[in-house]
Design a protein around this motif. Structure first.
Motif, PDB file in Angstrom:
ATOM      1  N   ARG A 143       0.830  -1.208   0.000  1.00 31.10           N
ATOM      2  CA  ARG A 143       0.000   0.000   0.000  1.00 31.10           C
ATOM      3  C   ARG A 143       0.862   1.255   0.000  1.00 31.10           C
ATOM      4  O   ARG A 143       0.567   2.229  -0.691  1.00 31.10           O
ATOM      5  CB  ARG A 143      -0.936   0.006   1.212  1.00 31.10           C
ATOM      6  N   ARG A 144       1.944   1.223   0.789  1.00 30.03           N
ATOM      7  CA  ARG A 144       2.811   2.403   0.873  1.00 30.03           C
ATOM      8  C   ARG A 144       3.518   2.667  -0.457  1.00 30.03           C
ATOM      9  O   ARG A 144       3.683   3.818  -0.858  1.00 30.03           O
ATOM     10  CB  ARG A 144       3.843   2.230   1.998  1.00 30.03           C
ATOM     11  N   VAL A 145       3.942   1.601  -1.155  1.00 28.01           N
ATOM     12  CA  VAL A 145       4.561   1.770  -2.471  1.00 28.01           C
ATOM     13  C   VAL A 145       3.571   2.421  -3.429  1.00 28.01           C
ATOM     14  O   VAL A 145       3.902   3.357  -4.169  1.00 28.01           O
ATOM     15  CB  VAL A 145       5.062   0.423  -3.015  1.00 28.01           C
ATOM     16  N   ASN A 146       2.334   1.931  -3.427  1.00 24.04           N
ATOM     17  CA  ASN A 146       1.306   2.516  -4.288  1.00 24.04           C
ATOM     18  C   ASN A 146       1.031   3.971  -3.919  1.00 24.04           C
ATOM     19  O   ASN A 146       0.816   4.822  -4.790  1.00 24.04           O
ATOM     20  CB  ASN A 146       0.016   1.705  -4.208  1.00 24.04           C
ATOM     21  N   GLU A 147       1.018   4.253  -2.615  1.00 26.24           N
ATOM     22  CA  GLU A 147       0.765   5.620  -2.169  1.00 26.24           C
ATOM     23  C   GLU A 147       1.880   6.567  -2.611  1.00 26.24           C
ATOM     24  O   GLU A 147       1.616   7.705  -3.019  1.00 26.24           O
ATOM     25  CB  GLU A 147       0.613   5.658  -0.646  1.00 26.24           C
ATOM     26  N   MET A 148       3.130   6.084  -2.538  1.00 20.81           N
ATOM     27  CA  MET A 148       4.255   6.912  -2.967  1.00 20.81           C
ATOM     28  C   MET A 148       4.168   7.204  -4.462  1.00 20.81           C
ATOM     29  O   MET A 148       4.391   8.340  -4.905  1.00 20.81           O
ATOM     30  CB  MET A 148       5.574   6.218  -2.631  1.00 20.81           C
ATOM     31  N   GLU A 149       3.820   6.173  -5.248  1.00 18.36           N
ATOM     32  CA  GLU A 149       3.678   6.372  -6.679  1.00 18.36           C
ATOM     33  C   GLU A 149       2.527   7.328  -6.975  1.00 18.36           C
ATOM     34  O   GLU A 149       2.650   8.225  -7.814  1.00 18.36           O
ATOM     35  CB  GLU A 149       3.439   5.032  -7.374  1.00 18.36           C
ATOM     36  N   TRP A 150       1.417   7.132  -6.286  1.00 21.28           N
ATOM     37  CA  TRP A 150       0.248   7.999  -6.458  1.00 21.28           C
ATOM     38  C   TRP A 150       0.602   9.437  -6.111  1.00 21.28           C
ATOM     39  O   TRP A 150       0.239  10.382  -6.803  1.00 21.28           O
ATOM     40  CB  TRP A 150      -0.882   7.476  -5.582  1.00 21.28           C
ATOM     41  N   SER A 152       3.469  10.950  -6.220  1.00 22.63           N
ATOM     42  CA  SER A 152       4.389  11.588  -7.162  1.00 22.63           C
ATOM     43  C   SER A 152       3.764  11.811  -8.530  1.00 22.63           C
ATOM     44  O   SER A 152       4.128  12.749  -9.238  1.00 22.63           O
ATOM     45  CB  SER A 152       5.669  10.757  -7.304  1.00 22.63           C
ATOM     46  N   ASP A 153       2.803  10.942  -8.917  1.00 26.84           N
ATOM     47  CA  ASP A 153       2.242  11.010 -10.264  1.00 26.84           C
ATOM     48  C   ASP A 153       0.918  11.759 -10.355  1.00 26.84           C
ATOM     49  O   ASP A 153       0.509  12.158 -11.445  1.00 26.84           O
ATOM     50  CB  ASP A 153       2.032   9.596 -10.828  1.00 26.84           C
ATOM     51  N   SER A 154       0.225  11.934  -9.238  1.00 27.41           N
ATOM     52  CA  SER A 154      -1.096  12.559  -9.267  1.00 27.41           C
ATOM     53  C   SER A 154      -0.994  14.071  -9.081  1.00 27.41           C
ATOM     54  O   SER A 154       0.004  14.589  -8.580  1.00 27.41           O
ATOM     55  CB  SER A 154      -1.995  11.967  -8.175  1.00 27.41           C
ATOM     56  N   THR A 155      -2.053  14.763  -9.462  1.00 30.01           N
ATOM     57  CA  THR A 155      -2.134  16.208  -9.259  1.00 30.01           C
ATOM     58  C   THR A 155      -2.778  16.487  -7.898  1.00 30.01           C
ATOM     59  O   THR A 155      -3.355  15.595  -7.254  1.00 30.01           O
ATOM     60  CB  THR A 155      -2.990  16.866 -10.345  1.00 30.01           C
ATOM     61  N   ALA A 156      -2.693  17.731  -7.466  1.00 27.34           N
ATOM     62  CA  ALA A 156      -3.321  18.122  -6.208  1.00 27.34           C
ATOM     63  C   ALA A 156      -4.822  17.868  -6.252  1.00 27.34           C
ATOM     64  O   ALA A 156      -5.422  17.406  -5.270  1.00 27.34           O
ATOM     65  CB  ALA A 156      -3.040  19.599  -5.926  1.00 27.34           C
ATOM     66  N   ALA A 157      -5.449  18.140  -7.392  1.00 23.53           N
ATOM     67  CA  ALA A 157      -6.890  17.930  -7.533  1.00 23.53           C
ATOM     68  C   ALA A 157      -7.231  16.449  -7.421  1.00 23.53           C
ATOM     69  O   ALA A 157      -8.227  16.066  -6.786  1.00 23.53           O
ATOM     70  CB  ALA A 157      -7.370  18.482  -8.870  1.00 23.53           C
ATOM     71  N   GLN A 158      -6.426  15.585  -8.017  1.00 28.52           N
ATOM     72  CA  GLN A 158      -6.680  14.147  -7.941  1.00 28.52           C
ATOM     73  C   GLN A 158      -6.512  13.634  -6.514  1.00 28.52           C
ATOM     74  O   GLN A 158      -7.301  12.809  -6.047  1.00 28.52           O
ATOM     75  CB  GLN A 158      -5.747  13.404  -8.891  1.00 28.52           C
ATOM     76  N   ARG A 159      -5.501  14.130  -5.818  1.00 30.43           N
ATOM     77  CA  ARG A 159      -5.296  13.693  -4.429  1.00 30.43           C
ATOM     78  C   ARG A 159      -6.445  14.151  -3.543  1.00 30.43           C
ATOM     79  O   ARG A 159      -6.897  13.405  -2.671  1.00 30.43           O
ATOM     80  CB  ARG A 159      -3.952  14.213  -3.907  1.00 30.43           C
ATOM     81  N   LEU A 160      -6.939  15.369  -3.747  1.00 24.41           N
ATOM     82  CA  LEU A 160      -8.051  15.866  -2.947  1.00 24.41           C
ATOM     83  C   LEU A 160      -9.325  15.075  -3.248  1.00 24.41           C
ATOM     84  O   LEU A 160     -10.058  14.694  -2.324  1.00 24.41           O
ATOM     85  CB  LEU A 160      -8.278  17.351  -3.214  1.00 24.41           C
ATOM     86  N   ALA A 161      -9.597  14.817  -4.516  1.00 26.96           N
ATOM     87  CA  ALA A 161     -10.789  14.042  -4.876  1.00 26.96           C
ATOM     88  C   ALA A 161     -10.727  12.648  -4.265  1.00 26.96           C
ATOM     89  O   ALA A 161     -11.721  12.136  -3.726  1.00 26.96           O
ATOM     90  CB  ALA A 161     -10.918  13.967  -6.391  1.00 26.96           C
ATOM     91  N   ASP A 162      -9.573  12.016  -4.352  1.00 30.78           N
ATOM     92  CA  ASP A 162      -9.400  10.675  -3.784  1.00 30.78           C
ATOM     93  C   ASP A 162      -9.642  10.698  -2.281  1.00 30.78           C
ATOM     94  O   ASP A 162     -10.306   9.818  -1.729  1.00 30.78           O
ATOM     95  CB  ASP A 162      -7.994  10.171  -4.097  1.00 30.78           C
ATOM     96  N   TYR A 163      -9.113  11.711  -1.603  1.00 29.20           N
ATOM     97  CA  TYR A 163      -9.290  11.831  -0.155  1.00 29.20           C
ATOM     98  C   TYR A 163     -10.768  11.971   0.197  1.00 29.20           C
ATOM     99  O   TYR A 163     -11.280  11.279   1.095  1.00 29.20           O
ATOM    100  CB  TYR A 163      -8.506  13.036   0.368  1.00 29.20           C
ATOM    101  N   ALA A 230      -5.812   8.398 -12.687  1.00 27.04           N
ATOM    102  CA  ALA A 230      -4.476   8.214 -12.104  1.00 27.04           C
ATOM    103  C   ALA A 230      -4.379   7.028 -11.166  1.00 27.04           C
ATOM    104  O   ALA A 230      -3.286   6.697 -10.709  1.00 27.04           O
ATOM    105  CB  ALA A 230      -4.080   9.492 -11.344  1.00 27.04           C
ATOM    106  N   ARG A 231      -5.484   6.359 -10.887  1.00 23.73           N
ATOM    107  CA  ARG A 231      -5.496   5.278  -9.888  1.00 23.73           C
ATOM    108  C   ARG A 231      -5.065   3.954 -10.527  1.00 23.73           C
ATOM    109  O   ARG A 231      -5.472   3.639 -11.646  1.00 23.73           O
ATOM    110  CB  ARG A 231      -6.886   5.153  -9.284  1.00 23.73           C
ATOM    111  N   ARG A 232      -4.272   3.169  -9.789  1.00 20.51           N
ATOM    112  CA  ARG A 232      -3.876   1.841 -10.256  1.00 20.51           C
ATOM    113  C   ARG A 232      -5.059   0.880 -10.173  1.00 20.51           C
ATOM    114  O   ARG A 232      -5.981   1.073  -9.380  1.00 20.51           O
ATOM    115  CB  ARG A 232      -2.735   1.294  -9.400  1.00 20.51           C
TER     116      ARG A 232
END
Length: 234
Positions: A143-150, A152-163, A230-232
């Protein structure tokens, strides 16, 4: 912390946790040896980063957050633990023998403190527990590996939407952020003004409504589409 002697909290509740389920009775005694149940008040620190890791915790009631302070003095909240969850059990096996983070009560809470010595004894005497711990740690690493990749590769908007989409949601689409907006900005790796601007933009677009910690997700389809790009898959 105040020791609890209430019938509503049993020291054996932890035995229903996935790690300890079906444990032989003789080993249950080892797990619960010197265990104690405590009430902690809102904001009370249960352990600090760098202290000797001699106990791990099982949350019986309320919530406990684990966090670190950045070099700028800001709080980075990594996880909020709910009733029925263990925290700091992995710290019991770290070679430096110290807590890597701080744990703090998020509102009043009741926790059970379990001893490192008992857990170490159990893994040598019950191979099933060792296997469960390895599986648990492997899943966390993945999970942590995926989170690190997410991250670095996602935008601020994508991270906020995911949250927002991961928060518990009522039938009307309402969610309550457990973090302050300043804490959330640190968690998402954005500047506070960037977060404020994103929220304001989404309100104007009709994606969300609300203020401070209370929001209603008005357009789940648009938010999901933003995240899925952007999600795996696993």
């Amino acid at each position: 912390m105040t020791k609890v002697n209430k019938s509503g909290y049993s020291s054996v509740q932890v035995l229903d946790h996935a790690l300890f389920r079906d444990m032989p009775p003789t080993l249950q005694q080892v797990l619960l040896r010197d265990a104690a149940v405590f009430h902690v008040q809102a904001g009370e620190v249960l352990f600090r980063e760098g202290e000797d890791a001699v106990e791990y915790l099982y949350v019986l009631d309320g919530h406990v957050e684990v966090l670190r302070h950045t070099q700028e003095g800001q709080e980075r909240v990594f996880q909020i633990f709910c009733p029925g969850q263990l925290l700091a059990e992995t710290a019991m096996f770290m070679t430096h023998g110290r807590y890597p983070m701080e744990a703090r009560a998020r509102g009043d809470a009741v926790v059970q403190c379990l001893k490192r010595s008992g857990l170490i004894e159990l893994v040598t005497g019950w191979p099933e527990l060792s296997l469960r711990l390895l599986t648990r740690l492997s899943d966390r690493v993945y999970r942590r590996v995926n989170e690190m990749e997410w991250f670095s590769d996602s935008t601020a908007a994508q991270r906020l939407a995911d949250y927002l989409l991961r928060l518990p949601c009522n039938p009307a689409g309402g969610v309550r952020m457990p973090l302050t907006q300043r804490q959330l900005a640190v968690h998402l790796g954005v500047r506070p003004e960037t977060l404020s601007r994103l929220l304001a933009d989404w309100v104007s677009q009709g994606l969300i409504t609300g203020a401070r910690r209370d929001w209603t997700l008005r357009d789940l389809t648009a938010l999901e589409a933003l995240v899925q790009s952007a999600r795996r898959s696993f």
